[in-house]
Design a protein around this motif. Sequence first.
Motif, mmCIF file in Angstrom:
data_model
loop_
_atom_site.group_PDB
_atom_site.id
_atom_site.type_symbol
_atom_site.label_atom_id
_atom_site.label_comp_id
_atom_site.label_asym_id
_atom_site.label_seq_id
_atom_site.Cartn_x
_atom_site.Cartn_y
_atom_site.Cartn_z
ATOM 1 N N HIS A 89 0.818 -1.202 0.000
ATOM 2 C CA HIS A 89 0.000 0.000 0.000
ATOM 3 C C HIS A 89 0.855 1.256 0.000
ATOM 4 C CE1 HIS A 89 -3.069 -2.829 1.272
ATOM 5 N NE2 HIS A 89 -3.960 -1.916 0.952
ATOM 6 N N GLY A 90 0.279 2.319 -0.531
ATOM 7 C CA GLY A 90 0.889 3.631 -0.410
ATOM 8 C C GLY A 90 -0.234 4.641 -0.506
ATOM 9 N N THR A 91 -0.715 5.117 0.651
ATOM 10 C CA THR A 91 -1.919 5.962 0.642
ATOM 11 C C THR A 91 -1.743 7.193 -0.219
ATOM 12 O OG1 THR A 91 -2.229 5.224 2.906
ATOM 13 C CG2 THR A 91 -3.647 7.003 2.149
ATOM 14 N N PHE A 92 -0.579 7.820 -0.094
ATOM 15 C CA PHE A 92 -0.387 9.072 -0.831
ATOM 16 C C PHE A 92 -0.456 8.854 -2.335
ATOM 17 C CE2 PHE A 92 2.484 12.045 -2.986
ATOM 18 C CZ PHE A 92 1.770 13.206 -2.752
ATOM 19 N N ILE A 93 0.273 7.841 -2.824
ATOM 20 C CA ILE A 93 0.300 7.629 -4.274
ATOM 21 C C ILE A 93 -1.060 7.183 -4.793
ATOM 22 C CG2 ILE A 93 1.090 5.225 -4.255
ATOM 23 C CD1 ILE A 93 2.940 7.264 -6.557
ATOM 24 N N GLU A 94 -1.802 6.433 -3.941
ATOM 25 C CA GLU A 94 -3.133 5.997 -4.402
ATOM 26 C C GLU A 94 -4.097 7.168 -4.488
ATOM 27 O OE1 GLU A 94 -4.656 2.563 -2.384
ATOM 28 O OE2 GLU A 94 -2.809 1.447 -2.777
ATOM 29 N N LEU A 95 -4.006 8.081 -3.517
ATOM 30 C CA LEU A 95 -4.805 9.296 -3.598
ATOM 31 C C LEU A 95 -4.456 10.062 -4.865
ATOM 32 C CD1 LEU A 95 -4.950 10.810 -0.001
ATOM 33 C CD2 LEU A 95 -6.869 10.251 -1.490
ATOM 34 N N LEU A 96 -3.161 10.160 -5.113
ATOM 35 C CA LEU A 96 -2.681 10.950 -6.247
ATOM 36 C C LEU A 96 -3.181 10.374 -7.568
ATOM 37 C CD1 LEU A 96 -0.730 13.409 -6.299
ATOM 38 C CD2 LEU A 96 1.011 11.826 -7.122
ATOM 39 N N TRP A 97 -3.066 9.059 -7.725
ATOM 40 C CA TRP A 97 -3.446 8.506 -9.028
ATOM 41 C C TRP A 97 -4.944 8.238 -9.146
ATOM 42 C CZ3 TRP A 97 0.390 4.024 -8.047
ATOM 43 C CH2 TRP A 97 -0.225 2.948 -7.412
ATOM 44 N N THR A 98 -5.706 8.513 -8.084
ATOM 45 C CA THR A 98 -7.156 8.492 -8.216
ATOM 46 C C THR A 98 -7.702 9.893 -8.492
ATOM 47 O OG1 THR A 98 -7.179 6.707 -6.607
ATOM 48 C CG2 THR A 98 -9.292 7.719 -7.131
ATOM 49 N N LEU A 99 -7.153 10.863 -7.720
ATOM 50 C CA LEU A 99 -7.697 12.223 -7.829
ATOM 51 C C LEU A 99 -7.279 12.899 -9.142
ATOM 52 C CD1 LEU A 99 -7.400 13.556 -4.179
ATOM 53 C CD2 LEU A 99 -9.440 12.865 -5.447
ATOM 54 N N THR A 100 -6.030 12.681 -9.562
ATOM 55 C CA THR A 100 -5.572 13.364 -10.776
ATOM 56 C C THR A 100 -6.430 13.021 -11.993
ATOM 57 O OG1 THR A 100 -3.387 13.136 -9.794
ATOM 58 C CG2 THR A 100 -3.499 14.016 -12.028
ATOM 59 N N PRO A 101 -6.653 11.703 -12.285
ATOM 60 C CA PRO A 101 -7.504 11.413 -13.449
ATOM 61 C C PRO A 101 -8.915 11.977 -13.319
ATOM 62 C CG PRO A 101 -6.362 9.448 -12.751
ATOM 63 C CD PRO A 101 -6.135 10.469 -11.681
ATOM 64 N N SER A 102 -9.479 11.980 -12.072
ATOM 65 C CA SER A 102 -10.845 12.500 -11.962
ATOM 66 C C SER A 102 -10.864 14.002 -12.207
ATOM 67 C CB SER A 102 -11.470 12.138 -10.621
ATOM 68 O OG SER A 102 -10.640 12.570 -9.582
ATOM 69 N N LEU A 103 -9.822 14.694 -11.768
ATOM 70 C CA LEU A 103 -9.741 16.128 -12.065
ATOM 71 C C LEU A 103 -9.603 16.367 -13.565
ATOM 72 C CD1 LEU A 103 -7.524 17.492 -9.144
ATOM 73 C CD2 LEU A 103 -9.980 17.816 -9.511
ATOM 74 N N VAL A 104 -8.819 15.510 -14.226
ATOM 75 C CA VAL A 104 -8.665 15.635 -15.684
ATOM 76 C C VAL A 104 -10.017 15.445 -16.365
ATOM 77 C CG1 VAL A 104 -7.668 14.537 -17.714
ATOM 78 C CG2 VAL A 104 -6.240 14.970 -15.720
ATOM 79 N N LEU A 105 -10.784 14.426 -15.898
ATOM 80 C CA LEU A 105 -12.094 14.167 -16.507
ATOM 81 C C LEU A 105 -13.044 15.344 -16.297
ATOM 82 C CD1 LEU A 105 -12.724 10.401 -15.755
ATOM 83 C CD2 LEU A 105 -12.117 11.474 -17.917
ATOM 84 N N ILE A 106 -13.009 15.929 -15.098
ATOM 85 C CA ILE A 106 -13.862 17.102 -14.851
ATOM 86 C C ILE A 106 -13.427 18.255 -15.760
ATOM 87 C CG2 ILE A 106 -14.445 18.866 -13.132
ATOM 88 C CD1 ILE A 106 -14.229 16.581 -11.018
ATOM 89 N N GLY A 107 -12.123 18.405 -15.901
ATOM 90 C CA GLY A 107 -11.609 19.455 -16.769
ATOM 91 C C GLY A 107 -12.056 19.294 -18.212
ATOM 92 N N ILE A 108 -12.211 18.029 -18.656
ATOM 93 C CA ILE A 108 -12.704 17.789 -20.015
ATOM 94 C C ILE A 108 -14.214 17.999 -20.070
ATOM 95 C CG2 ILE A 108 -13.068 15.995 -21.757
ATOM 96 C CD1 ILE A 108 -10.366 14.826 -20.956
ATOM 97 N N ALA A 109 -14.920 17.613 -18.986
ATOM 98 C CA ALA A 109 -16.384 17.662 -18.999
ATOM 99 C C ALA A 109 -16.896 19.087 -19.142
ATOM 100 C CB ALA A 109 -16.941 17.029 -17.730
ATOM 101 N N VAL A 110 -16.234 20.051 -18.509
ATOM 102 C CA VAL A 110 -16.761 21.423 -18.510
ATOM 103 C C VAL A 110 -16.893 21.991 -19.929
ATOM 104 C CG1 VAL A 110 -16.343 23.783 -17.762
ATOM 105 C CG2 VAL A 110 -16.070 21.902 -16.146
ATOM 106 N N PRO A 111 -15.812 22.071 -20.718
ATOM 107 C CA PRO A 111 -15.990 22.594 -22.083
ATOM 108 C C PRO A 111 -16.843 21.692 -22.966
ATOM 109 C CG PRO A 111 -13.764 21.771 -21.799
ATOM 110 C CD PRO A 111 -14.413 21.731 -20.445
ATOM 111 N N SER A 112 -16.801 20.370 -22.681
ATOM 112 C CA SER A 112 -17.571 19.427 -23.488
ATOM 113 C C SER A 112 -19.070 19.657 -23.328
ATOM 114 C CB SER A 112 -17.181 18.010 -23.074
ATOM 115 O OG SER A 112 -17.967 17.078 -23.742
#
Lengths: 80, 255
Positions: B78-101
């Motif tokens: 386990h690595g809590t920090f890295i798991e948070l990082l690789w979960t939150l980053t893609p979701s932020l990217v998806l939100i960033g795409i959703a807004v202009p879309s």
Amino acid sequence: MSDVVKLETAPRDPRFPSTNQTMTCWVRYLEWKRCQSKDGEDSDECKKLRRWAYAMCPIDWVERWEEQQQDGTFPGPKFE
Amino acid sequence: MKFFFFSFINYKVLNDAARPWQIGFQDPATPIMEGIVNLHHDIIFFLIIIIIFVSWILFRTLFLFNSKTNPVAYNFSHGTFIELLWTLTPSLVLIGIAVPSFALLYSIDEIIDPAITIKAVGRQWYWSYEYSDYVNEENEFLAFHSYILPEEDLELGQFRLLEVDNRIIIPVNTHIRIIVTGADVIHSWAVPSLGVKCDAIPGRLNQISFFIKREGIYYGQCSEICGVNHGFMPIVIEAVSFDDYIRWVQNKILD
Ligand SMILES: [Cu+2]
């Protein structure tokens, strides 16, 4: 000459905001028919509604409904 | 005709029809198509950055952390920090795409009060168009069929499988409503340069609208497989100046 071509068409209908405009055509047609039975064929209001009905409906559809009105097989409401 | 060196700089040929081996877009002629092209380019920019980043991590992992270089395996899972990082980053990217879309999606659905309504009826295998805002003396509507031009009738410079006998004439800088339907089977009315594609379904009326910004000839094709001649029912739109449009309508309803 230019009064022959007027740039006027059925306005956007806030009752039907979606891509599917099938009901717009049907309602516009019935509104025209209701006007006809109320004010008679030649009133300005009915002429306008006729234009709007034809703007929203394929000519084939309106012609079919007109035939059905004649034959008494029209599936929609009748305005007497 | 005089020819100036560098005068080619003044020429900008816009691409309003498909060309062989094309993988990009045709040039936009409506604000909607400009929006679609821009959204695509914006997303592809970030997509390429992500592809490079992910490939870099993947190759580092494969080459630096294999069984030869690391004979003794690590025993943490386990690595809590890295798991948070690789979960939150893609979701932020998806939100960033959703807004202009979504902004683009809703602007496509926006219907502004149109000046002209044109009905496009898909048939096996041609399109019929009805300009029922206009009638002639005998109270007949302006309507016509639009058939493909056979190959032997083409003139030099015309497009094979794309040219029709009766083009749709539309004025520029005007809000247009198109009502699309089918008379027999499902067809689809599509013109890439205008950013429109709409299924033509029997018994249903679909509405699309557009606003052409420049004069030109725009080519499209039936885009729903509809039978043997599906590939031979093209769509041609000729966008003209407003005065030319009025003149065309007058001539059309006079004869
Ligand atoms: Cu088709």
